[in-house]
Design a protein around this motif. Structure first.
Motif, PDB file in Angstrom:
ATOM      1  N   HIS A   1      12.289  -7.406   1.908  1.00 35.06           N
ATOM      2  CA  HIS A   1      13.695  -7.638   2.276  1.00 35.06           C
ATOM      3  C   HIS A   1      13.825  -8.976   2.988  1.00 35.06           C
ATOM      4  O   HIS A   1      12.857  -9.531   3.507  1.00 35.06           O
ATOM      5  CB  HIS A   1      14.228  -6.455   3.083  1.00 35.06           C
TER       6      HIS A   1
ATOM      7  N   ASN B   1      17.208  -8.387  -1.168  1.00 35.20           N
ATOM      8  CA  ASN B   1      15.799  -8.320  -1.590  1.00 35.20           C
ATOM      9  C   ASN B   1      15.354  -9.712  -2.049  1.00 35.20           C
ATOM     10  O   ASN B   1      16.166 -10.624  -2.149  1.00 35.20           O
ATOM     11  CB  ASN B   1      15.659  -7.362  -2.781  1.00 35.20           C
TER      12      ASN B   1
ATOM     13  N   HIS C   1       7.594  -5.264  -2.073  1.00 31.03           N
ATOM     14  CA  HIS C   1       9.051  -5.074  -2.093  1.00 31.03           C
ATOM     15  C   HIS C   1       9.548  -5.637  -0.756  1.00 31.03           C
ATOM     16  O   HIS C   1       9.392  -4.998   0.282  1.00 31.03           O
ATOM     17  CB  HIS C   1       9.319  -3.571  -2.215  1.00 31.03           C
TER      18      HIS C   1
ATOM     19  N   ARG D   1      19.437  -0.261  -8.117  1.00 31.75           N
ATOM     20  CA  ARG D   1      19.176   0.728  -7.061  1.00 31.75           C
ATOM     21  C   ARG D   1      19.295   0.078  -5.679  1.00 31.75           C
ATOM     22  O   ARG D   1      20.301   0.261  -5.002  1.00 31.75           O
ATOM     23  CB  ARG D   1      17.798   1.367  -7.288  1.00 31.75           C
ATOM     24  N   ASP D   2      18.346  -0.770  -5.291  1.00 29.45           N
ATOM     25  CA  ASP D   2      18.453  -1.413  -3.976  1.00 29.45           C
ATOM     26  C   ASP D   2      19.663  -2.356  -3.975  1.00 29.45           C
ATOM     27  O   ASP D   2      20.413  -2.443  -2.995  1.00 29.45           O
ATOM     28  CB  ASP D   2      17.166  -2.194  -3.646  1.00 29.45           C
TER      29      ASP D   2
HETATM   30 ZN    ZN Z   1      14.392  -1.834  -0.277  1.00 36.69          ZN
END
Ligand code: ZN
Ligand code: KIV
Length: 513
Positions: free
Chosen positions: A204, A238, A202, A13-14
């Motif tokens: 970045h 990420n 989560h 997804r990311d």
């Molecule tokens: Zn993200």
């Protein structure tokens, strides 16, 4: 007994939000199977409402995966959540991950909502999601730049509404470890019923701190980390799964947690993701880079030979290095070929498909005597190109490059079934090949990236080329592999053109967060 650290992988997804890294349903399925083999706890399979293709991918993964929880992302809207609920319905364990932005800048400028409206929407979202599953995760997008008091308020409300995991994303990679840990600690102390939920982070990597921030948060009480293979993801990416997992394992003395990950599957997962997305792994990347366990200096080599732990804190074999085994050769038969594809999770649709792929395998084995898993993955990726995705096909090529002479390429293509030929000069043979292709196709696309990687070791290794093209706001990566890197380059260029032509490209910017 240590606490469990839940590993939530968001490569599909990311990770897919990296420019040009979009994957087909089958490619996502293969990665999901590898993640399951690696015993990842949660697989974020996609963003079901983003497109029909995303929906189909999440659903196919929900059908196939039995041991990991399968999750779909959804904005805090009823329609998004319904789509996610439908997509994860077949899963043995399904999760809906819903999010809304909570920072002043996002609420005011992007959502144009007041803080009260944001809380109200978040609570409604949890209610909608709970109609499909009890496993509901809530993310406060841009939590890293949100006000602590507001985070306390919204988290209290969503926990009351039934959220089971509370995720604190540093969406723009703005935080630094000590401060992020303090945020986590304060939230866990201040939010009522904090002990009833799993706290997640989560992060970045815009400042290169995604892993450091995640690990600091784990020491402050986070028990789920969202991460991706090779650190893939939006912008600078990420937190990388392999670094989180190995840090926790290697420094068991300071982390009060353990993961359930089978670390020997890390390098195979890294290679698979790199091959499928066309994002090469830098050689000095921790854990999965080609040099991660290579000792160059004589002093280091001497030390390692005398006692490995003088310079090594992890064992290469524990993360799956060395698994790059010779699998097939020139004399291997059709059954061995088929069996290896099945082991790799590659589906063969028909006997005709198998025969065709086997013939291609024999051609490759003639050029390159040792065939590794990575060669098979590249070969089968080319095989997966269906006629409707192959408007342009390379029929023949000739390249001339000599010291003091201008390089020349002659290319013959099939364009929608009609044969066309052209020649061009260039600053090098690859440049000449691309110019010759463009003189036939006249796509007008812009070349954004060109990268070459050796798939395996040795001078007879196949070169794997990634070409990123942009046209009318769409960005598409193409890949090609061959023992001749100029042919691989031409194939990669045509692969990107074919994807643009088929309209399979995702709109850029994406619908996603
Ligand atoms: Zn993200
Ligand atoms: O970076 C982010 O905030 C996200 C959320 C949707 C979790 O990807």
């Amino acid at each position: 007994m240590k606490d469990k650290l839940i590993i939530f992988d968001t490569t599909l997804r990311d990770g897919e939000q990296s420019p040009g890294a979009s994957m087909t349903r089958d490619e996502k399925l293969r990665i999901a199977r590898q993640l399951e083999r690696m015993r990842v706890d949660v697989i974020e399979a996609g963003f079901a409402a983003a497109s029909n293709g995303d929906f189909e991918s999440v659903r196919a993964i929900a059908e196939a995966i039995k041991d990991s929880t399968v999750c779909s992302l959804a904005r805090a809207s009823e329609a998004d959540i319904r789509r996610s609920g439908e997509a994860i319905a077949p899963a043995v364990r399904g999760r809906i991950h819903t999010f809304i932005a909570t920072s002043p800048i996002h609420m005011e400028k992007k959502l144009r909502m007041t803080p009260d409206q944001v809380v109200e929407q978040a609570v409604k979202a949890i209610g909608w999601a709970r109609q499909f599953t009890d496993d509901v995760e809530f993310s406060a997008e841009d939590a890293g730049r949100s006000e602590l008091d507001f985070l306390v308020r919204i988290f209290e409300a969503v926990i009351k509404a039934g959220a089971k995991t509370i995720n604190v994303p540093d969406t723009v990679g703005y935080n630094v470890p000590e401060q992020f840990a303090t945020t986590l600690r304060s939230l866990i102390e201040r939010v009522p019923n904090a002990d009833k939920v799993v706290w997640s982070v989560h992060c970045h990597n815009d400042l290169g701190l995604a892993v450091a921030n995640s690990l600091a948060a784990v020491r402050a009480g986070a028990r789920q980390v969202e991460c991706t293979i090779n650190g893939l993801g939006e912008r600078a990416g990420n937190a990388s799964l392999e670094e989180i997992v190995m840090a926790v394992r290697t420094r068991a003395d300071i982390f009060p947690v353990e993961t359930g990950v089978d670390t020997t599957q890390i390098v195979p997962a890294s290679k698979l993701v790199s091959q499928i997305t066309g994002y090469p792994v830098q050689p000095n990347k921790a854990i999965v880079g080609a040099n991660a366990f290579a000792h160059e200096s004589g002093i280091h080599q001497d030390g390692v030979l005398k006692h490995r732990e003088t310079y090594e804190i992890m064992r290469a074999e524990d993360v799956g290095w060395g698994a790059n085994k010779l699998v097939l050769g020139k004399l291997s038969g059709r059954n061995a070929f088929r069996a290896r594809l099945v082991e790799l999770g590659i589906e063969i649709e028909s006997e005709e498909h198998l025969n065709h792929a086997f013939a291609r395998f024999k051609e490759l084995a003639d050029k390159k005597h040792e065939i590794f898993d990575e060669d098979l993955t590249a070969l089968m990726r080319d095989e997966a190109v269906t006629p409707e995705l192959e408007h342009y096909r390379l029929l023949a090529s000739r390249f001339h490059s000599e010291t003091g002479e201008t390089p020349l390429a002659a290319i013959t293509l099939s364009v929608g079934g009609r044969e066309k030929r052209s020649e061009a000069e260039g600053s090098g043979p690859v440049d000449a090949a691309f110019k010759a292709i463009e003189s036939i196709v006249a796509s007008g696309s812009e070349l954004l990236l060109y990268s070459v990687n050796a798939i395996t070791t040795g001078t007879d290794a196949q070169g794997e080329v990634t070409v990123r093209l942009s046209k009318a706001g769409r960005v598409m990566d193409g890949q090609g592999a061959d023992t001749d890197i100029i042919v691989a380059s031409a194939k990669a260029y045509l692969n990107a053109l074919n994807k643009l032509h088929a309209g399979a490209a995702r709109l850029n910017p994406q619908v996603g967060p």
